[in-house]
Write an enzyme that holds these catalytic residues in place. Structure first.
Site, PDB file in Angstrom:
ATOM      1  N   SER A 230       0.835  -1.205   0.000  1.00  0.00           N
ATOM      2  CA  SER A 230       0.000   0.000   0.000  1.00  0.00           C
ATOM      3  C   SER A 230       0.875   1.263   0.000  1.00  0.00           C
ATOM      4  CB  SER A 230      -0.892  -0.004   1.232  1.00  0.00           C
ATOM      5  OG  SER A 230      -0.072   0.009   2.383  1.00  0.00           O
ATOM      6  N   GLU A 251       5.867  -0.735  -5.874  1.00  0.00           N
ATOM      7  CA  GLU A 251       4.628  -1.058  -6.595  1.00  0.00           C
ATOM      8  C   GLU A 251       3.493  -0.887  -5.603  1.00  0.00           C
ATOM      9  OE1 GLU A 251       4.076  -1.567  -9.606  1.00  0.00           O
ATOM     10  OE2 GLU A 251       5.983  -2.115 -10.494  1.00  0.00           O
ATOM     11  N   GLU A 459       8.225  -2.861 -13.060  1.00  0.00           N
ATOM     12  CA  GLU A 459       8.485  -4.299 -13.077  1.00  0.00           C
ATOM     13  C   GLU A 459       8.232  -4.801 -14.497  1.00  0.00           C
ATOM     14  OE1 GLU A 459       6.151  -5.786  -9.536  1.00  0.00           O
ATOM     15  OE2 GLU A 459       8.186  -6.122  -8.805  1.00  0.00           O
TER      16      GLU A 459
END
Ligand code: NAD
Length: 485
Positions: A230, A251, A459
């Site tokens: 988060s 991320e 990614e």
């Protein structure tokens, strides 16, 4: 207990299972029934140290192997994952509660794709030659060293592979900490990598809560941290990593917009809105939870959306006919229901759902709100549950302004049959990952990640290589060396 999947031990370090029962208890349950799937222990300081020491010791020899040798091992692991896809998918379903219908195609399978992709390009990783008159320079692409991966609970084995594959392809070693809610599949990945020939210590898994993640991030042996989680956790981890000047990939969460114009194929747009909100019971970071619909098509869009969402098959996730499962945990169940209450209290119109499912367990009905305004909590905050907000709009300029009016910037989508508008709109989106006339497809070949508060770095694809390696520049003088005196 048919659904018990107790692993040999809690952690996997240096090519073998390791236990330390002095750690805090860590129990994982099948969200559909509450049955205990496995009982493990969080890492003690000794385990954290053991894992980092193993990764540090394995570093030099792994980095010294050729890219093609490293790649061969990753590709072999991909093959083993594919052979064992069903078993891994069942494990993932038990740990997360996601329907087997989904995990069979989206979880271990995506992990295998990622290992295969980075296995294939490992041999082609290079620096470059730069001619400078008679002199020249060249760059050497080097691994960063010991990397730490910290995972979220929604795509456990996929997240582990999305971090391990590029890290290992570049010659790094990794200590991976799965979410405390989904500890099991990363251990299987470690077993599989060993079976594929990975040298001991190159990929290690330790269990634990946030404090274990914190201990890993703070350690001076660690060169890079990749977190999937988060935004609040991201802020803490990024700050801790900055103290040690470590590389990061973040991320994080989102509240992504999906814009549907009146010239869009309505059936496809409804499908995308369903995928963008109800797949994995809404527990997907890139979900398009703010669905902006141009006013002229709003009544028909809502009617078709409601009719199709009513057909969701809510049931036992292990039954392959089920396409909508429970929330991962009591906490996530409570969060989803509390946001639904906020939506009703703030005056949004409840089109469908809105309750815990009558069958009990942690099921929340797929829920659709219309007449949502930009200031409502359901339109501003990440819920991470099956709650769709539909917001009407008039013009492209207005829709874009409202779509970008958020601290998040993970993803965004647009549905239109106007080619130039589609590209104009994605160019204006403040988001790292965009889709035109589809939503939530994340092939390994395409970079994935967020902008603004949703993250740092990318990614997948070749872009991930830049986040798991660095360049050493070498200037080569070919002539006499001049000096002022
Ligand atoms: P979370 O932030 O609560 O936890 C993520 C991980 O961080 C867990 O392993 C947790 O143990 C660890 N952690 C917590 N505090 C830490 C600390 N201080 N130091 C180090 N590690 C710490 O997130 P979650 O509830 O597991 O997952 C849901 C969130 O993840 C959502 O916001 C979702 O959007 C996001 N997510 C993002 C992506 C992406 O690729 N962008 C993918 C999946 C999920």
């Amino acid at each position: 207990m048919p659904n018990t999947k107790q692993p040999e031990a809690s952690h996997y370090i240096n090519g073998q299972y390791v236990e330390d029962s002095a750690g805090k208890e860590l129990v994982t349950r099948y969200p559909a029934t509450g049955e205990v799937v496995a009982s493990l222990y969080a890492a003690t300081n000794n385990i954290v140290d053991h894992a980092l020491a193993a990764a540090d010791a394995a570093r030099a020899s792994w980095a010294a192997m050729t890219g093609s040798e490293r790649g061969r091992i990753l590709r072999k692991a991909a093959d083993i994952i594919r052979e064992r896809n069903r078993e891994l998918s069942v494990l993932e379903t038990l740990d997360t509660g996601k329907p087997l219908q989904e995990t069979l195609v989206a979880d271990a399978a995506s992990g295998a794709d990622c290992l295969e992709y980075f296995g294939a390009i490992a041999a082609g990783l290079t620096g470059e030659h730069i001619q400078l008159g008679k002199d020249f320079a060249y760059t050497i692409r080097e691994p960063l060293g010991v990397c730490v991966g910290i995972g979220a609970w929604n795509y456990p084995i996929q997240i582990a592979c999305w971090k391990a594959a590029p890290a290992l392809a570049c010659g790094n070693t990794l200590v991976f900490k799965p979410s405390e809610m989904t500890p099991l599949s990363a251990l299987k990945l470690a077993e599989i990598l060993t079976e594929a020939g990975l040298p001991d210590g190159v990929f290690n898994v330790i269990q634990g809560y946030g404090e274990t993640g914190g201990a890993l991030v703070d350690d001076s042996r660690v060169a890079k941290v990749s977190l999937t989680g988060s935004v609040p956790t991201g802020r803490k981890v990024y700050a801790a990593a900055a103290k040690g000047m470590k590389h990061v990939t973040m991320e994080l969460g989102g509240k992504s917009p999906l814009l549907i114009f009146d010239d869009a194929s309505l059936g496809d747009a409804v499908s995308a809105a369903i995928n963008a909100n109800f797949y994995s019971s809404g527990q997907i970071c890139s979900n398009g939870t703010r669905v902006f619909v141009q006013k002229g098509i709003l009544p028909e869009f809502l009617a078709r959306l409601k009719e199709r969402t009513q057909k969701a098959i809510i049931g036992d996730p292990l039954d392959e006919a089920t396409n909508f499962g429970p929330m991962i945990s009591q906490a996530q169940f409570d969060i989803a229901l509390s946001y639904i209450k906020k939506g009703i209290d703030e005056g949004a119109t409840l089109v469908l759902g809105g309750k815990a499912h009558h069958k009990g367990g942690l099921y929340v009905e797929p829920t659709i709100f219309s007449d949502v305004t930009d200031d409502m909590a359901i339109a501003r905050e990440e819920i991470f549950g099956p709650v769709m907000s539909v917001l009407p709009f008039d013009t492209e300029e207005e829709a874009l302004r409202r779509a970008n009016d958020t601290e998040f910037g993970l993803a965004a989508g647009v549905f239109t049959s106007d080619l130039t508008r589609a590209h104009r709109v994605v160019a204006a989106f403040e988001a790292g990952t965009c889709w035109i006339n589809t939503y939530n497809l994340t092939p390994i070949e395409m970079p994935f990640g967020g902008t603004k508060a949703s993250g740092v770095g990318r990614e997948n694809a070749k872009a991930a290589i830049e986040h798991y390696s660095e360049l050493k520049s070498v200037y080569v003088g070919m002539g006499p060396v001049e000096a002022a005196f």
